[in-house]
Design an enzyme around this catalytic site. Structure first.
Site, PDB file in Angstrom:
ATOM      1  N   HIS A 150       0.752  -1.244   0.126  1.00 52.83           N
ATOM      2  CA  HIS A 150      -0.164   0.074   0.061  1.00 52.83           C
ATOM      3  C   HIS A 150       0.815   1.453  -0.047  1.00 52.83           C
ATOM      4  O   HIS A 150       2.038   1.043   0.051  1.00 52.83           O
ATOM      5  CB  HIS A 150      -1.116  -0.051   1.100  1.00 52.83           C
ATOM      6  CG  HIS A 150      -0.236   0.195   2.565  1.00 52.83           C
ATOM      7  ND1 HIS A 150       0.234  -0.951   3.431  1.00 52.83           N
ATOM      8  CD2 HIS A 150       0.386   1.149   3.325  1.00 52.83           C
ATOM      9  CE1 HIS A 150       0.772  -0.556   4.558  1.00 52.83           C
ATOM     10  NE2 HIS A 150       0.954   0.777   4.245  1.00 52.83           N
ATOM     11  N   HIS A 166      -5.634  -2.332   4.646  1.00 51.61           N
ATOM     12  CA  HIS A 166      -5.874  -1.344   3.799  1.00 51.61           C
ATOM     13  C   HIS A 166      -5.072  -1.222   2.613  1.00 51.61           C
ATOM     14  O   HIS A 166      -4.171  -2.036   2.522  1.00 51.61           O
ATOM     15  CB  HIS A 166      -5.686   0.403   4.356  1.00 51.61           C
ATOM     16  CG  HIS A 166      -4.161   0.349   4.889  1.00 51.61           C
ATOM     17  ND1 HIS A 166      -3.480  -0.341   5.671  1.00 51.61           N
ATOM     18  CD2 HIS A 166      -3.344   1.327   4.491  1.00 51.61           C
ATOM     19  CE1 HIS A 166      -2.283  -0.028   5.618  1.00 51.61           C
ATOM     20  NE2 HIS A 166      -1.997   1.087   5.053  1.00 51.61           N
ATOM     21  N   HIS A 217       4.703   7.262   2.526  1.00 51.19           N
ATOM     22  CA  HIS A 217       5.378   6.036   2.497  1.00 51.19           C
ATOM     23  C   HIS A 217       4.780   5.119   1.321  1.00 51.19           C
ATOM     24  O   HIS A 217       3.525   5.037   1.132  1.00 51.19           O
ATOM     25  CB  HIS A 217       5.533   5.328   3.834  1.00 51.19           C
ATOM     26  CG  HIS A 217       4.239   4.699   4.396  1.00 51.19           C
ATOM     27  ND1 HIS A 217       3.752   5.413   5.425  1.00 51.19           N
ATOM     28  CD2 HIS A 217       3.981   3.711   4.197  1.00 51.19           C
ATOM     29  CE1 HIS A 217       2.591   4.646   5.715  1.00 51.19           C
ATOM     30  NE2 HIS A 217       2.727   3.661   5.217  1.00 51.19           N
ATOM     31  N   HIS A 255       1.719  -0.243  14.656  1.00 52.36           N
ATOM     32  CA  HIS A 255       0.712   0.828  14.611  1.00 52.36           C
ATOM     33  C   HIS A 255      -0.727   0.294  15.251  1.00 52.36           C
ATOM     34  O   HIS A 255      -1.156  -0.820  15.183  1.00 52.36           O
ATOM     35  CB  HIS A 255       0.248   1.125  13.166  1.00 52.36           C
ATOM     36  CG  HIS A 255       1.211   1.457  12.314  1.00 52.36           C
ATOM     37  ND1 HIS A 255       1.725   2.868  12.387  1.00 52.36           N
ATOM     38  CD2 HIS A 255       1.897   1.021  11.055  1.00 52.36           C
ATOM     39  CE1 HIS A 255       2.747   2.785  11.538  1.00 52.36           C
ATOM     40  NE2 HIS A 255       2.849   1.802  10.544  1.00 52.36           N
ATOM     41  N   TYR A 271       9.023   2.384   9.801  1.00 45.21           N
ATOM     42  CA  TYR A 271       9.341   3.438   8.631  1.00 45.21           C
ATOM     43  C   TYR A 271      10.748   3.726   8.459  1.00 45.21           C
ATOM     44  O   TYR A 271      11.493   4.110   9.548  1.00 45.21           O
ATOM     45  CB  TYR A 271       8.829   4.615   9.166  1.00 45.21           C
ATOM     46  CG  TYR A 271       7.171   4.865   9.213  1.00 45.21           C
ATOM     47  CD1 TYR A 271       6.243   3.784   8.293  1.00 45.21           C
ATOM     48  CD2 TYR A 271       6.096   5.578   9.929  1.00 45.21           C
ATOM     49  CE1 TYR A 271       4.993   4.060   8.211  1.00 45.21           C
ATOM     50  CE2 TYR A 271       4.774   5.609   9.920  1.00 45.21           C
ATOM     51  CZ  TYR A 271       4.229   4.932   8.973  1.00 45.21           C
ATOM     52  OH  TYR A 271       2.991   5.015   9.064  1.00 45.21           O
ATOM     53  N   GLU A 319       7.959   1.523   4.158  1.00 45.79           N
ATOM     54  CA  GLU A 319       7.561   0.762   5.503  1.00 45.79           C
ATOM     55  C   GLU A 319       7.616  -0.776   5.152  1.00 45.79           C
ATOM     56  O   GLU A 319       7.406  -1.307   4.162  1.00 45.79           O
ATOM     57  CB  GLU A 319       6.132   1.212   5.753  1.00 45.79           C
ATOM     58  CG  GLU A 319       5.644   0.406   6.770  1.00 45.79           C
ATOM     59  CD  GLU A 319       4.014   0.742   7.212  1.00 45.79           C
ATOM     60  OE1 GLU A 319       3.159   0.927   6.119  1.00 45.79           O
ATOM     61  OE2 GLU A 319       3.808   0.918   8.115  1.00 45.79           O
TER      62      GLU A 319
HETATM   63  C1  M3P Z   1       0.276   2.408   8.569  1.00 44.39           C
HETATM   64  C2  M3P Z   1       0.033   0.981   8.333  1.00 44.39           C
HETATM   65  C3  M3P Z   1      -0.840   5.736  11.690  1.00 44.39           C
HETATM   66  C4  M3P Z   1      -0.843   4.393  11.252  1.00 44.39           C
HETATM   67  C5  M3P Z   1      -0.170   4.179  10.098  1.00 44.39           C
HETATM   68  C6  M3P Z   1      -0.490   3.065   9.444  1.00 44.39           C
HETATM   69  C7  M3P Z   1      -0.112   6.719  10.931  1.00 44.39           C
HETATM   70  O1  M3P Z   1       1.329   2.995   7.835  1.00 44.39           O
HETATM   71  O2  M3P Z   1       0.715   0.619   7.093  1.00 44.39           O
HETATM   72  O3  M3P Z   1      -0.748   0.473   9.034  1.00 44.39           O
HETATM   73  O4  M3P Z   1      -1.335   6.038  12.649  1.00 44.39           O
HETATM   74 FE    FE Z   2       1.540   2.130   6.090  1.00 49.62          FE
END
Ligand code: M3P
Ligand code: FE
Length: 311
Positions: free
Chosen positions: A154, A201, A216, A248, A257, A267
């Site tokens: 993603h 996602h 990212h 996360h 990251y 990521e």
């Molecule tokens: C991701 C992911 C935040 C979560 C980010 C999530 C910024 O990047 O790939 O699950 O809270």
């Molecule tokens: Fe992500």
């Protein structure tokens, strides 16, 4: 679950400041397989569990960032239908001829209200994975070649008009909203995690004044162990880490990251929630994103770089 319409993230074209340095990072340290180079000098790569010809395209340019993000759709009919619906929604669309990207059919490109170039395409050459398609092998040395993510997973994009982006992705492109964050003392959605599958996602957006920015590009790892192994390899090669390894709270994915040599964040991600279109989205407050561990479960704080460093 019947996956129709938009199937999955198919490719991103990333700008790098120095092609050799970029190839060293993505091919030799990340361990992606180089599958081609074209007449424009672009380099094509993919992860070990991918079947189509490529997912990552590197282009040398004088500024870093994202040229475009492409989704594979079910077939030609779907491509034509979505093209018409995107136009009806109010965006101009452009057809890019087959073969402009190696081994890829005609693409429909449009600029979404956040300023990003999104593409749809129905065809890319099936190349198969190193494990094979019939009685697949349990192991290939590609799985241990560098960080060795399974696939491009993603991207998180920064730009304005996140409300319009939500409308387009859910009403036209068939995505569901998996999770979102509301802005401080407000019920306005400032960050969106959107899925066209039942992954955590497939694309995400954070509201930002400057259009078309990349936060990212994410690569899927088989396990959290592999995320820790990725941290070791990053350390061994002096890859600059931003956050992690941690989890996360949003998506519940294990994560690091880090930055490529051009300053594009990438990521290494594993696990994450399973989502379904009938379930209401998970709602996070602004405090939940920071002190609530939405961004970083282990440290439960906002990291300044999360809001300020994009390419
Ligand atoms: C991701 C992911 C935040 C979560 C980010 C999530 C910024 O990047 O790939 O699950 O809270
Ligand atoms: Fe992500």
């Amino acid at each position: 679950m019947a996956l129709t319409g938009v199937l999955r993230p198919g490719h991103v074209q990333i700008r790098v400041l120095d092609l050799d340095e970029g190839v060293h990072h993505y091919r030799d340290i990340m361990g992606l397989e180089e599958t081609g180079r074209d007449a424009e000098g672009r380099v094509y790569l993919r992860g070990w569990d991918e079947r189509d010809h490529h997912s990552i395209v590197l282009r040398q340019a004088d500024r870093a960032g994202l040229d475009f993000f492409g989704f594979k759709v079910a077939d030609e009919h779907t491509l034509n239908r979505l093209e018409a619906e995107v136009r009806d929604w109010g965006l101009a669309t452009q057809r890019i001829p087959a073969g402009d990207l190696l081994e890829t059919g005609e693409r429909v490109r449009f600029e979404i209200p956040s300023g990003h170039q999104i593409e749809l395409y129905a065809h890319k050459t099936f190349k198969g994975s190193p494990l094979g398609q019939k009685d697949p092998a349990p192991y290939s040395s590609r799985m241990d070649n560098g960080i060795a993510p399974m696939r491009f997973d993603h991207a998180l994009l920064y730009g304005p008009n996140v409300d319009k982006v939500l409308d387009l992705f859910t009403k036209v492109l068939g995505f569901h909203l998996a999770e979102y964050v509301t802005l401080p003392d407000s019920d306005v959605k400032g960050a969106l995690w959107l899925a066209c599958s039942n992954k955590a996602h497939d694309i995400a957006f954070v509201i930002h004044p400057e259009p078309g920015k990349l936060h990212h590009v994410s690569f899927y790892m088989e396990s959290i162990d592999r995320v820790f192994r990725a941290a070791d390899i990053m350390a061994a090669h002096n890859v600059k880490v931003d956050i992690g390894p941690t989890r996360h709270g949003i998506t519940r994915g294990g994560t690091i990251y880090a930055w490529d040599p051009s300053g594009n964040r990438f990521e290494t991600f594993s696990g994450g929630n399973t989502t379904y279109p009938d379930l209401p989205p998970i709602a996070w407050t602004w405090e939940g994103l920071g002190e609530g561990g939405g961004l970083d479960v282990a440290h439960r704080k906002m990291h300044e770089t999360f809001l300020t460093v994009v390419t």
